[in-house]
Design an enzyme around this catalytic site. Structure first.
Site, short mmCIF file in Angstrom:
data_model
loop_
_atom_site.label_atom_id
_atom_site.label_comp_id
_atom_site.label_asym_id
_atom_site.label_seq_id
_atom_site.Cartn_x
_atom_site.Cartn_y
_atom_site.Cartn_z
N HIS A 1 45.60 33.67 36.76
CA HIS A 1 46.81 33.37 35.97
C HIS A 1 46.54 32.27 34.95
CE1 HIS A 1 48.83 34.84 39.91
NE2 HIS A 1 48.31 35.84 39.21
N HIS B 1 53.24 41.81 35.85
CA HIS B 1 52.25 40.92 36.46
C HIS B 1 50.86 41.55 36.49
CE1 HIS B 1 50.88 37.44 38.60
NE2 HIS B 1 50.12 38.27 39.28
N HIS C 1 41.99 43.22 40.99
CA HIS C 1 40.95 42.29 40.52
C HIS C 1 39.54 42.89 40.60
CE1 HIS C 1 44.00 39.34 40.05
NE2 HIS C 1 44.30 39.35 41.33
N ASP D 1 47.44 39.89 35.12
CA ASP D 1 46.18 39.81 35.86
C ASP D 1 45.04 40.46 35.05
OD1 ASP D 1 47.10 38.50 38.12
OD2 ASP D 1 47.43 40.33 39.28
ZN LIG Z 1 48.14 37.82 39.80
#
Ligand SMILES: [Zn+2]
Length: 305
Positions: free
Chosen positions: A77, A234, A261, A238
């Site tokens: 973030h 969100h 991720h 990311d």
């Molecule tokens: Zn995140």
């Protein structure tokens, strides 16, 4: 031109996974430094550059690993805030193993950067232009980068929960607008997973103050959602933060479906590993310079944008 912050600035918060209090200080850094993390609590103050080749674990967050196994977790973030504030060079000092989670979004970091101010530097900014499609996949998920004249991000998610469900959003990379649109979208988790995560040493600092928590009957946060599609917003945040681990802004069309991720970072690595898939571009006021990384040949083309 490259940009850094005008003044040092800091904040204190808790780590989402470790649950410990951490102080974070941002300091201006010289041109071509990139984003670097310094663990001030460890002997020798190890320095860890925020680049894709330094990423270790990607379980629930993006973690960098540096010399002597020094780790910095949950960088995504903060990295998204640097990307959206168009800050290229910063030293991030941390006295613990994790970037504070703050409210679970990038908004507190964007506010810090706004307060710190911007200093333009005397070195041109190099961007990474995608010139060939790059795709990474895992069971039912993918992330890809395709050549495009301007950067854009598109994500879709599909969760088997009525409060989340299927959401999709594509946006051109317009940093100021995205700061408002995506910056305050919070990280999220499912109440059903929390016990298991805590048993694995994760989410120990997690609460309704720093994450959207989805229970069997719906959103548990008293204030509800900040946006009806906060989850996919969100995801884009990311993706922007993880993609900034390329070490420079990436110009291309980013698309992800159910990506997290692990795939975000894998995509950056796959892009950088294929020298025929990208080239550096340098923009100046008068013209647009394209630098081929292999031949180091400089070709000047008239600005078309
Ligand atoms: Zn995140």
């Amino acid at each position: 031109m490259q940009r850094t912050i005008a003044h040092r600035i800091g904040c204190v918060g808790i780590g989402l996974h470790g649950g410990r209090k951490v102080s974070l200080t941002l300091l201006p850094a010289a041109p071509d430094t990139g984003i670097i993390f310094v663990r001030t609590d460890l002997p020798g103050r190890p320095v860890i550059p925020a680049t894709a080749d330094r990423v270790g674990d990607t379980t629930m967050c993006t973690t960098l690993v540096g010399p002597d196994d020094a780790k910095v977790a949950t960088i995504e973030h903060l990295m998204a805030a640097f990307a959206l504030a168009e800050i290229d060079n910063v030293t991030v000092e941390l006295d613990g193993p994790e970037v504070p989670i703050m409210d679970g979004s990038a908004a507190p970091f964007l506010f810090l950067l706004e307060c710190a101010g911007v200093r333009e530097q005397d070195r041109p900014l190099r961007r990474i232009e995608v010139i060939k499609p790059v795709l990474v996949e895992a069971a039912g998920k993918f992330a890809r980068l395709d050549p495009a004249p301007f950067a854009s991000y598109g994500a879709s998610i599909d969760f088997d929960h009525p409060a989340v469900g299927a959401q999709a959003l594509s946006v051109p990379f317009e940093p100021k607008r995205l700061g408002r649109m995506l910056g305050s979208a919070r990280t999220f988790g499912f109440a059903a997973d929390i016990e298991q995560l805590r048993a694995r040493g994760l989410a120990r600092g997690g609460s309704l103050e720093n994450a959207v928590v989805v229970g069997p009957e719906g959103i548990l946060n008293p204030g509800g959602l900040r946006f009806p599609d906060e989850f996919v917003r969100h995801k884009l945040l990311d993706a922007i933060g993880d993609t900034f681990l390329a070490g420079a802004p990436v110009v291309g069309r980013w698309t992800g479906h159910r990506a997290g991720h692990a795939l975000h970072v894998k995509l950056v690595r796959a892009l950088l590993a294929d020298r025929t898939a990208w080239r550096y571009v340098e923009d100046t006021d008068e013209d647009f310079t394209i630098e081929a990384p292999s031949a180091q040949a400089r070709v000047k083309v008239a600005a078309t944008a």
